[in-house]
Design a protein around this motif. Sequence first.
Motif, PDB file in Angstrom:
ATOM      1  N   GLY A 169      22.898  -1.904  -8.100  1.00  0.00           N
ATOM      2  CA  GLY A 169      22.194  -0.614  -8.964  1.00  0.00           C
ATOM      3  C   GLY A 169      21.120  -0.215  -8.731  1.00  0.00           C
ATOM      4  O   GLY A 169      20.830   1.239  -9.069  1.00  0.00           O
ATOM      5  N   GLY A 170      20.182  -0.586  -7.683  1.00  0.00           N
ATOM      6  CA  GLY A 170      19.122  -0.059  -7.357  1.00  0.00           C
ATOM      7  C   GLY A 170      17.842  -1.157  -6.776  1.00  0.00           C
ATOM      8  O   GLY A 170      18.507  -2.189  -6.412  1.00  0.00           O
ATOM      9  N   VAL A 171      16.844  -0.625  -6.735  1.00  0.00           N
ATOM     10  CA  VAL A 171      15.608  -1.537  -6.107  1.00  0.00           C
ATOM     11  C   VAL A 171      14.519  -1.531  -7.307  1.00  0.00           C
ATOM     12  O   VAL A 171      14.494  -0.301  -7.781  1.00  0.00           O
ATOM     13  N   MET A 172      13.961  -2.360  -7.050  1.00  0.00           N
ATOM     14  CA  MET A 172      12.825  -2.580  -7.964  1.00  0.00           C
ATOM     15  C   MET A 172      11.587  -3.160  -7.335  1.00  0.00           C
ATOM     16  O   MET A 172      11.737  -3.949  -6.615  1.00  0.00           O
ATOM     17  N   THR A 173      10.412  -2.883  -7.756  1.00  0.00           N
ATOM     18  CA  THR A 173       9.147  -3.423  -7.441  1.00  0.00           C
ATOM     19  C   THR A 173       8.149  -3.662  -8.470  1.00  0.00           C
ATOM     20  O   THR A 173       8.145  -2.872  -9.438  1.00  0.00           O
ATOM     21  N   HIS A 174       7.160  -4.457  -8.137  1.00  0.00           N
ATOM     22  CA  HIS A 174       6.058  -4.610  -9.279  1.00  0.00           C
ATOM     23  C   HIS A 174       4.684  -4.688  -8.333  1.00  0.00           C
ATOM     24  O   HIS A 174       4.659  -5.825  -7.447  1.00  0.00           O
ATOM     25  N   ALA A 175       4.025  -3.826  -8.427  1.00  0.00           N
ATOM     26  CA  ALA A 175       2.469  -4.003  -7.759  1.00  0.00           C
ATOM     27  C   ALA A 175       1.629  -4.892  -8.426  1.00  0.00           C
ATOM     28  O   ALA A 175       0.673  -4.334  -9.118  1.00  0.00           O
ATOM     29  N   GLY A 176       1.834  -6.029  -8.776  1.00  0.00           N
ATOM     30  CA  GLY A 176       0.725  -6.905  -9.445  1.00  0.00           C
ATOM     31  C   GLY A 176      -0.457  -6.926  -8.909  1.00  0.00           C
ATOM     32  O   GLY A 176      -1.283  -7.412  -9.855  1.00  0.00           O
ATOM     33  N   SER A 177      -0.570  -6.847  -7.720  1.00  0.00           N
ATOM     34  CA  SER A 177      -2.064  -6.772  -7.294  1.00  0.00           C
ATOM     35  C   SER A 177      -2.787  -5.823  -7.742  1.00  0.00           C
ATOM     36  O   SER A 177      -4.136  -5.855  -7.619  1.00  0.00           O
ATOM     37  N   SER A 178      -2.442  -4.991  -8.564  1.00  0.00           N
ATOM     38  CA  SER A 178      -3.210  -3.958  -9.364  1.00  0.00           C
ATOM     39  C   SER A 178      -4.004  -4.603 -10.224  1.00  0.00           C
ATOM     40  O   SER A 178      -5.197  -3.898 -10.512  1.00  0.00           O
ATOM     41  N   TYR A 179      -3.688  -5.828 -10.602  1.00  0.00           N
ATOM     42  CA  TYR A 179      -4.536  -6.369 -11.589  1.00  0.00           C
ATOM     43  C   TYR A 179      -6.038  -6.677 -11.130  1.00  0.00           C
ATOM     44  O   TYR A 179      -6.932  -7.284 -11.744  1.00  0.00           O
ATOM     45  N   ALA A 188      -4.779   4.553  -7.973  1.00  0.00           N
ATOM     46  CA  ALA A 188      -4.063   5.583  -7.560  1.00  0.00           C
ATOM     47  C   ALA A 188      -3.156   5.150  -6.196  1.00  0.00           C
ATOM     48  O   ALA A 188      -2.163   5.663  -5.959  1.00  0.00           O
ATOM     49  N   ALA A 189      -4.010   4.833  -5.375  1.00  0.00           N
ATOM     50  CA  ALA A 189      -3.441   4.704  -3.848  1.00  0.00           C
ATOM     51  C   ALA A 189      -2.601   3.526  -4.229  1.00  0.00           C
ATOM     52  O   ALA A 189      -1.305   3.526  -3.223  1.00  0.00           O
ATOM     53  N   LEU A 190      -2.781   2.251  -4.804  1.00  0.00           N
ATOM     54  CA  LEU A 190      -1.717   1.259  -4.809  1.00  0.00           C
ATOM     55  C   LEU A 190      -0.409   1.889  -5.549  1.00  0.00           C
ATOM     56  O   LEU A 190       0.746   1.615  -5.015  1.00  0.00           O
ATOM     57  N   ALA A 191      -0.571   2.631  -6.744  1.00  0.00           N
ATOM     58  CA  ALA A 191       0.598   3.514  -7.244  1.00  0.00           C
ATOM     59  C   ALA A 191       1.476   3.934  -6.343  1.00  0.00           C
ATOM     60  O   ALA A 191       2.557   3.830  -6.301  1.00  0.00           O
ATOM     61  N   GLU A 192       0.514   4.851  -5.427  1.00  0.00           N
ATOM     62  CA  GLU A 192       1.573   5.715  -4.533  1.00  0.00           C
ATOM     63  C   GLU A 192       2.084   4.671  -3.560  1.00  0.00           C
ATOM     64  O   GLU A 192       3.271   4.837  -2.793  1.00  0.00           O
ATOM     65  N   GLN A 193       1.231   3.665  -3.153  1.00  0.00           N
ATOM     66  CA  GLN A 193       2.089   2.614  -2.017  1.00  0.00           C
ATOM     67  C   GLN A 193       3.245   2.099  -2.722  1.00  0.00           C
ATOM     68  O   GLN A 193       4.363   1.949  -2.065  1.00  0.00           O
ATOM     69  N   GLU A 194       3.100   1.782  -4.043  1.00  0.00           N
ATOM     70  CA  GLU A 194       4.025   0.915  -4.794  1.00  0.00           C
ATOM     71  C   GLU A 194       5.212   2.327  -4.824  1.00  0.00           C
ATOM     72  O   GLU A 194       6.613   1.615  -4.403  1.00  0.00           O
ATOM     73  N   ARG A 195       4.913   3.460  -5.087  1.00  0.00           N
ATOM     74  CA  ARG A 195       6.101   4.480  -5.413  1.00  0.00           C
ATOM     75  C   ARG A 195       6.793   4.677  -3.974  1.00  0.00           C
ATOM     76  O   ARG A 195       8.207   4.636  -3.681  1.00  0.00           O
ATOM     77  N   ALA A 196       6.086   4.967  -2.948  1.00  0.00           N
ATOM     78  CA  ALA A 196       6.413   5.139  -1.572  1.00  0.00           C
ATOM     79  C   ALA A 196       7.210   4.030  -0.958  1.00  0.00           C
ATOM     80  O   ALA A 196       8.373   4.284  -0.291  1.00  0.00           O
ATOM     81  N   GLY A 197       6.975   2.907  -1.049  1.00  0.00           N
ATOM     82  CA  GLY A 197       7.511   1.740  -0.573  1.00  0.00           C
ATOM     83  C   GLY A 197       8.880   1.519  -1.299  1.00  0.00           C
ATOM     84  O   GLY A 197       9.922   1.259  -0.513  1.00  0.00           O
ATOM     85  N   GLY A 218       6.463  -0.448 -11.172  1.00  0.00           N
ATOM     86  CA  GLY A 218       5.665  -0.498 -12.269  1.00  0.00           C
ATOM     87  C   GLY A 218       4.811  -1.919 -12.439  1.00  0.00           C
ATOM     88  O   GLY A 218       5.141  -3.026 -12.078  1.00  0.00           O
ATOM     89  N   SER A 219       3.591  -1.734 -12.965  1.00  0.00           N
ATOM     90  CA  SER A 219       2.939  -2.425 -13.732  1.00  0.00           C
ATOM     91  C   SER A 219       1.900  -1.575 -14.521  1.00  0.00           C
ATOM     92  O   SER A 219       1.578  -0.188 -14.273  1.00  0.00           O
ATOM     93  N   THR A 220       1.272  -2.267 -15.471  1.00  0.00           N
ATOM     94  CA  THR A 220       0.472  -1.247 -16.512  1.00  0.00           C
ATOM     95  C   THR A 220      -0.531  -0.489 -15.714  1.00  0.00           C
ATOM     96  O   THR A 220      -0.759   0.783 -15.789  1.00  0.00           O
ATOM     97  N   PRO A 221      -1.330  -1.111 -14.799  1.00  0.00           N
ATOM     98  CA  PRO A 221      -2.389  -0.291 -14.048  1.00  0.00           C
ATOM     99  C   PRO A 221      -1.925   0.931 -13.116  1.00  0.00           C
ATOM    100  O   PRO A 221      -2.300   1.925 -13.339  1.00  0.00           O
ATOM    101  N   THR A 222      -0.563   0.519 -12.400  1.00  0.00           N
ATOM    102  CA  THR A 222      -0.207   1.521 -11.486  1.00  0.00           C
ATOM    103  C   THR A 222       0.413   2.743 -12.457  1.00  0.00           C
ATOM    104  O   THR A 222       0.431   3.869 -12.104  1.00  0.00           O
TER     105      THR A 222
END
Lengths: 382, 382
Positions: A169-179, A188-197, A218-222
């Motif tokens: 169905g797809g791929v999913m990731t969670h940039a939990g280190s944003s906490y 914003a840089a981590l959000a872009e890393q999460e998106r691009a990856g 997704g994560s709340t901060p990113t």
Amino acid sequence: MTPDTYTLETIDTPAALIDLPRMQHNIARMQHRMNALGVKFRPHVKTTKCLDVVRAQLAAGAQGITVSTLKEAEAFFAAGIKDILYAVGIVATKLPRAMALRKRGCDLKLVVDNAEAAHAVVDYARTHGERCEVWIEVDTDGHRSGITPEQDALLDVGRILKDGGLDVGGVMTHAGSSYDLNDRAALAALAEQERAGCVRAAQRLREAGVPCAAVSVGSTPTALATEHLEGVTEVRAGVYVFFDLVMHNVGVCAMDEIALSVLTTVIGHQPDKGWVIVDAGWMAMSRDRGTAKQSHDFGYGQPCALDGTPLEGLTLIGANQEHGILAASDGSVRDDLVARFPVGTKLRVLPNHACATGAQFPEYQAVSSRGAVQTWARFHGW
Amino acid sequence: MTPDTYTLETIDTPAALIDLPRMQHNIARMQHRMNALGVKFRPHVKTTKCLDVVRAQLAAGAQGITVSTLKEAEAFFAAGIKDILYAVGIVATKLPRAMALRKRGCDLKLVVDNAEAAHAVVDYARTHGERCEVWIEVDTDGHRSGITPEQDALLDVGRILKDGGLDVGGVMTHAGSSYDLNDRAALAALAEQERAGCVRAAQRLREAGVPCAAVSVGSTPTALATEHLEGVTEVRAGVYVFFDLVMHNVGVCAMDEIALSVLTTVIGHQPDKGWVIVDAGWMAMSRDRGTAKQSHDFGYGQPCALDGTPLEGLTLIGANQEHGILAASDGSVRDDLVARFPVGTKLRVLPNHACATGAQFPEYQAVSSRGAVQTWARFHGW
């Protein structure tokens, strides 16, 4: 929901209060942002495990939900929600329970990040003649599970699933280190890393002939820091619905956006130490000390007046199981606290981590703008 | 109790396991010790909130129970237990609920440590024409609530209660600072301080004409370290029934006496980091990091093989909500862990703090010596 029967004055303490205007504000803020970014929003309901809250999220425009346990999937499917992503890696022993939900009509999506689990799902589906949608977890910040976008294992797992006849169905990731961040640019840089990856992982799968429709981050901060979401189809976030002191320290909410608090009563004092003893101990606040390593350590929580105004300079400095210790944040012995907060005084305490504090309670008390209180059930366990 | 239907191989994870032989050993050890010391034993049931466990404690000789919430009092009274000490300071708003239990025949004893609360109970009893037994909380180690034995407030509160027509049942204290020790001599000294302080408080009340039949002390470490209990009538302790890693560090139990563990399944790996990902995160283990400040920091718990044997050199080093990270305790990247613990492997994890970990679960899975599993309900909330 129950009829409005209580007010903050008559409710037993400790109690988990939801400030409904703040919650609705938080829901609207996130949904509006996701709409502007042009993505679906799939809230993570592990924060609340409460149908009333989730209904408010769906009413605002959320499409589908994310869960962290099969119990959540079962409870929310029973309430009519079908589009459910179970975002914790599946293992063979949990497949009968998961697939039972699918057989009953739940559009449950499973997640894997390794070949053994992928084989287990393939084998189960084949043996039982069932279809199953599986997503692949991608690791974009090294904090937990998932396959990094450039690893060979990503394509191996994709091919096992596809060749095994499953719907990838797809791929999913969670940039939990944003906490761990507290700076807008870093977020914003981590959000872009999460998106691009995550987009890169989807691209590699597609190039290898493995379908990959969903790209879920997704994560709340990113989610609140990202500047664009090109290639992403949906965002997940959970704690934003309540926010908490950890999120305040991360910098993604104001203190007056925190919608969860613990109602407590003063039960005694230790005047020589400047302590006010309240009936919110760690059983109510949880043992989460997430702010201990952040820029502002809030102890076991930020005390507020009954109307929600933070009591400046005071902290819940300690907690036993059913006793909390409220005192000066700076360690001084304040001699005004006994007179200011006599036995019986009701206060609110903002929590470090809304997911952990909510889990200590069998129900929330949802407080409307006019002060009426409704009891909203929540569940726990697996 | 339910019939034996599960084994450790078929049970869903995460699950809270009780090793029944260890639990029975712990119950017998404590009861035997209290019998030898010539005192009543009143276990604190806040640790388990489980009727099956409490019945085992009573069957071994316990007399009455201690509770930390009115919900516990209501639940255990409904099961036929009448002699209940509610060991958290009462306030006026909780009196209707507490006194309703007394009217139904529960021998509920309330606790106060200040004049306001004492007046509140007197006023309530007078207004409603009811009798009530109240104990006075004594502070013998400065860690929480209570009146120190030499304070004038002790006699003031005693006289308010007595002159108000209430039954002053006794004094109680809890040397909770014992959790910070790890040396037999220091524990014995604190136990003597707890005993002497509580006996002194009782003596002062009696000399002032206030009756004080019960002299109640206790914490698991001091109960196990005390050398004599002259003047004491009863002891309270809670966590001894399960023990945990904090108690192991304090020095009052062996690792193989810890009766509570979390059953978990390996769900993935991060080989480059030497991580094994399990499905016991902080929602299962709790956020309690009580061993962080002790001589041995066990992270989020001590992993064990399915048979309960500790896995030397490994620790649950991190926890997300539903993900635990098992890795080498010394921070090294072990390359043998993926092969040793493949996806699907079941392990047990010993918790830092049994009271906190148990509270994360709606039920325990009680495992007999022959491996049969019964589900024992527990409750949470207030």
